[in-house]
Design an enzyme around this catalytic site. Structure first.
Site, PDB file in Angstrom:
ATOM      1  N   ARG A   1       0.862  -0.990   0.031  1.00 54.86           N
ATOM      2  CA  ARG A   1      -0.127   0.037   0.210  1.00 54.86           C
ATOM      3  C   ARG A   1       0.804   1.269  -0.036  1.00 54.86           C
ATOM      4  O   ARG A   1       1.871   1.350   1.033  1.00 54.86           O
ATOM      5  CB  ARG A   1      -0.909   0.016   1.252  1.00 54.86           C
ATOM      6  CG  ARG A   1      -1.629   1.181   1.329  1.00 54.86           C
ATOM      7  CD  ARG A   1      -2.747   1.167   2.413  1.00 54.86           C
ATOM      8  NE  ARG A   1      -3.894   0.496   1.870  1.00 54.86           N
ATOM      9  CZ  ARG A   1      -5.210   0.537   2.513  1.00 54.86           C
ATOM     10  NH1 ARG A   1      -5.390   1.269   3.607  1.00 54.86           N
ATOM     11  NH2 ARG A   1      -6.088  -0.193   1.910  1.00 54.86           N
TER      12      ARG A   1
ATOM     13  N   HIS B   1      -7.238   0.634  -6.692  1.00 49.82           N
ATOM     14  CA  HIS B   1      -7.478  -0.230  -5.413  1.00 49.82           C
ATOM     15  C   HIS B   1      -8.118  -1.602  -5.884  1.00 49.82           C
ATOM     16  O   HIS B   1      -9.405  -1.797  -5.679  1.00 49.82           O
ATOM     17  CB  HIS B   1      -8.241   0.480  -4.159  1.00 49.82           C
ATOM     18  CG  HIS B   1      -8.262  -0.211  -2.843  1.00 49.82           C
ATOM     19  ND1 HIS B   1      -7.489  -1.290  -2.676  1.00 49.82           N
ATOM     20  CD2 HIS B   1      -9.089   0.247  -1.868  1.00 49.82           C
ATOM     21  CE1 HIS B   1      -7.749  -1.519  -1.270  1.00 49.82           C
ATOM     22  NE2 HIS B   1      -8.581  -0.748  -0.769  1.00 49.82           N
TER      23      HIS B   1
ATOM     24  N   GLN C   1      -9.909  -4.150  -3.645  1.00 54.35           N
ATOM     25  CA  GLN C   1     -11.307  -3.794  -3.084  1.00 54.35           C
ATOM     26  C   GLN C   1     -12.225  -3.798  -4.369  1.00 54.35           C
ATOM     27  O   GLN C   1     -13.540  -4.479  -4.101  1.00 54.35           O
ATOM     28  CB  GLN C   1     -11.136  -2.207  -2.997  1.00 54.35           C
ATOM     29  CG  GLN C   1     -12.436  -1.674  -2.392  1.00 54.35           C
ATOM     30  CD  GLN C   1     -12.814  -1.980  -0.970  1.00 54.35           C
ATOM     31  OE1 GLN C   1     -12.006  -1.675  -0.028  1.00 54.35           O
ATOM     32  NE2 GLN C   1     -14.122  -2.366  -1.082  1.00 54.35           N
TER      33      GLN C   1
ATOM     34  N   ASP D   1     -17.456   6.652  -1.254  1.00 55.56           N
ATOM     35  CA  ASP D   1     -16.546   6.761  -0.518  1.00 55.56           C
ATOM     36  C   ASP D   1     -15.961   8.015   0.135  1.00 55.56           C
ATOM     37  O   ASP D   1     -16.490   9.128  -0.322  1.00 55.56           O
ATOM     38  CB  ASP D   1     -15.192   6.123  -1.807  1.00 55.56           C
ATOM     39  CG  ASP D   1     -13.787   6.069  -0.862  1.00 55.56           C
ATOM     40  OD1 ASP D   1     -13.480   5.932   0.224  1.00 55.56           O
ATOM     41  OD2 ASP D   1     -12.822   6.005  -1.900  1.00 55.56           O
TER      42      ASP D   1
ATOM     43  N   CYS E   1     -16.531   1.469   0.579  1.00 54.96           N
ATOM     44  CA  CYS E   1     -15.168   0.762   0.845  1.00 54.96           C
ATOM     45  C   CYS E   1     -15.079   0.614   2.420  1.00 54.96           C
ATOM     46  O   CYS E   1     -14.323  -0.186   2.975  1.00 54.96           O
ATOM     47  CB  CYS E   1     -14.178   0.990  -0.004  1.00 54.96           C
ATOM     48  SG  CYS E   1     -13.799   3.061   0.212  1.00 54.96           S
TER      49      CYS E   1
ATOM     50  N   ARG F   1     -13.716  -9.044   1.277  1.00 55.41           N
ATOM     51  CA  ARG F   1     -12.421  -8.825   1.074  1.00 55.41           C
ATOM     52  C   ARG F   1     -11.421  -9.875   1.396  1.00 55.41           C
ATOM     53  O   ARG F   1     -10.426 -10.376   0.586  1.00 55.41           O
ATOM     54  CB  ARG F   1     -11.819  -7.434   2.087  1.00 55.41           C
ATOM     55  CG  ARG F   1     -12.652  -6.288   1.948  1.00 55.41           C
ATOM     56  CD  ARG F   1     -12.185  -5.619   0.720  1.00 55.41           C
ATOM     57  NE  ARG F   1     -10.797  -5.446   0.203  1.00 55.41           N
ATOM     58  CZ  ARG F   1     -10.016  -4.532   0.619  1.00 55.41           C
ATOM     59  NH1 ARG F   1     -10.489  -3.666   1.338  1.00 55.41           N
ATOM     60  NH2 ARG F   1      -8.672  -4.410   0.324  1.00 55.41           N
TER      61      ARG F   1
HETATM   62  N1   CP Z   1     -11.277  -0.311   2.418  1.00 60.90           N
HETATM   63  C1   CP Z   1     -10.154  -0.302   2.838  1.00 60.90           C
HETATM   64  O1   CP Z   1      -9.197  -0.648   1.867  1.00 60.90           O
HETATM   65  O2   CP Z   1     -10.088  -0.188   4.008  1.00 60.90           O
HETATM   66  P1   CP Z   1      -8.739  -0.196   4.907  1.00 60.90           P
HETATM   67  O3   CP Z   1      -8.015   1.390   4.731  1.00 60.90           O
HETATM   68  O4   CP Z   1      -8.967  -0.122   6.211  1.00 60.90           O
HETATM   69  O5   CP Z   1      -7.547  -1.371   4.632  1.00 60.90           O
HETATM   70  N1  NVA Z   2     -10.219   6.579  -1.285  1.00 57.11           N
HETATM   71  C1  NVA Z   2      -9.640   6.174   0.003  1.00 57.11           C
HETATM   72  C2  NVA Z   2      -9.976   4.622   0.146  1.00 57.11           C
HETATM   73  C3  NVA Z   2      -9.651   4.137   1.569  1.00 57.11           C
HETATM   74  C4  NVA Z   2      -9.759   2.705   1.540  1.00 57.11           C
HETATM   75  C5  NVA Z   2      -8.369   6.466   0.229  1.00 57.11           C
HETATM   76  O1  NVA Z   2      -7.358   6.192  -0.670  1.00 57.11           O
HETATM   77  O2  NVA Z   2      -8.017   7.093   1.417  1.00 57.11           O
END
Ligand code: CP
Ligand code: NVA
Length: 314
Positions: free
Chosen positions: A112, A139, A142, A234, A274, A302
């Protein structure tokens, strides 16, 4: 029981772009089988037996980290989580050399990162598979869990109208749109004009769309939800965009998913997010906790999808 899976071994999953419709369906099918086996207490082959999976995280995470760690455990592998700030990178070691070191010990990298280009650097250097656990641009894990959830709740994804309300160019919306179009659904993105999906990316995913799938862009939430099967939202401010908070709060104010907006949508619409949610901003408590919400099933999926991804790629 052995799964009937076509091998995608050794591939990276940075975005869904280099995965065909058939391959995406294969991942979802395996996820669904793995979910069934887990729920019915049946034996699951430890596909990751003896394998170590490195989880490299630059940003916070609850679901992605947890679901990958649990998935790796359930498949008999060993997850090693290290936050970016605990690596020698912060003392000046290059990302390239860090990846070479990880390759010396591990069998896959789940990462990440802030910049998608860092993920591409990791994948360029790495001879083990690299899986995107979220970047600024995508993502994909997701989106796969989202599609599994839509298929479970609506019985199919082809011809289903998925309405995303919020930042149309964020990682979640981009990957969701790509997946939905490839699988034959229709994507409607409701966003202030300035925050709509990048036109060149929209063209690219439209080129790879299945048959009659369509991508509609609008800045009108009421118009957008009128024929929605799914309403998805989101956060307005993604991780890394904190300096834009003031402007984004102003621009997205009219794009809240609340009961008034829901009154314009069909009764059987499902609500997705999400997560994490900023309750009271992009979505209200009554909607996220309401009868149409499937956010916790979506979060659970997930896990099943991560297991399918790891089984097929690693
Ligand atoms: N939806 C998602 O990726 O959640 P987290 O940021 O908690 O991993
Ligand atoms: N769009 C959000 C998703 C988190 C899972 C972010 O990148 O923070």
């Amino acid at each position: 029981m052995r799964y009937n899976v076509r091998s995608m071994k050794g591939r990276d999953l940075l975005t869904l772009s280099n995965f065909t419709r058939e391959e995406i369906k294969e991942i979802l099918k395996l996820a669904s089988e793995m979910k069934y086996l887990l729920k019915s207490g049946k034996y699951v082959i430890p596909y990751l037996n003896g394998k170590s999976i490195f989880l490299l995280f630059q940003k916070p995470s609850t679901r992605t980290r947890l679901s990958f760690e649990v998935a790796i455990h359930q498949l008999g592998g060993f997850p090693i989580y290290i936050n970016w700030n605990e690596l020698q990178i912060i003392r000046g070691e290059s990302l390239e050399d860090t990846v070479r070191a990880i390759n010396a010990y591990c069998d896959a990298i789940v990462a990440r990162v802030y910049k998608h280009s860092d993920l591409e650097t990791i994948a360029d250097i790495s001879r083990i598979p690299v899986i995107n656990a979220l970047s600024d641009l995508a993502h994909p894990c997701q989106a796969l869990a989202d599609c599994l959830t839509i298929i479970e709740k609506k019985g199919k994804i082809e011809d289903i109208n998925v309405v995303f309300i919020g930042d149309g160019n964020n990682n979640v919306c981009r990957s969701l749109s790509e997946a939905v179009l490839k699988l034959g659904g229709n994507m409607i993105i409701v966003s202030p004009k300035k925050y709509q999906i990048d036109p060149s990316y929209a063209e690219f995913i439209k080129k790879n769309a299945y048959k009659n799938s369509s991508l509609i862009l609008t800045d009108n939430p009421i118009e957008g939800v009128k024929e929605a099967d799914v309403i998805y939202t989101d956060v307005w401010i993604s991780m890394g965009q904190e300096s834009e908070s003031e402007e984004r709060m102003r621009e997205f104010k009219k794009y809240q998913v609340n009961s008034e907006l829901l009154s314009f949508a069909p009764n059987d619409v499902i609500i997705m997010h999400c997560l994490p949610a900023h309750r009271g901003l992009e979505i209200t408590d009554d909607v996220i906790d309401g009868k149409n919400s499937v956010v916790w099933d979506q979060a659970e999926n997930r896990l099943h999808v991560q297991k399918a991804i790891l089984t097929l790629l690693v």
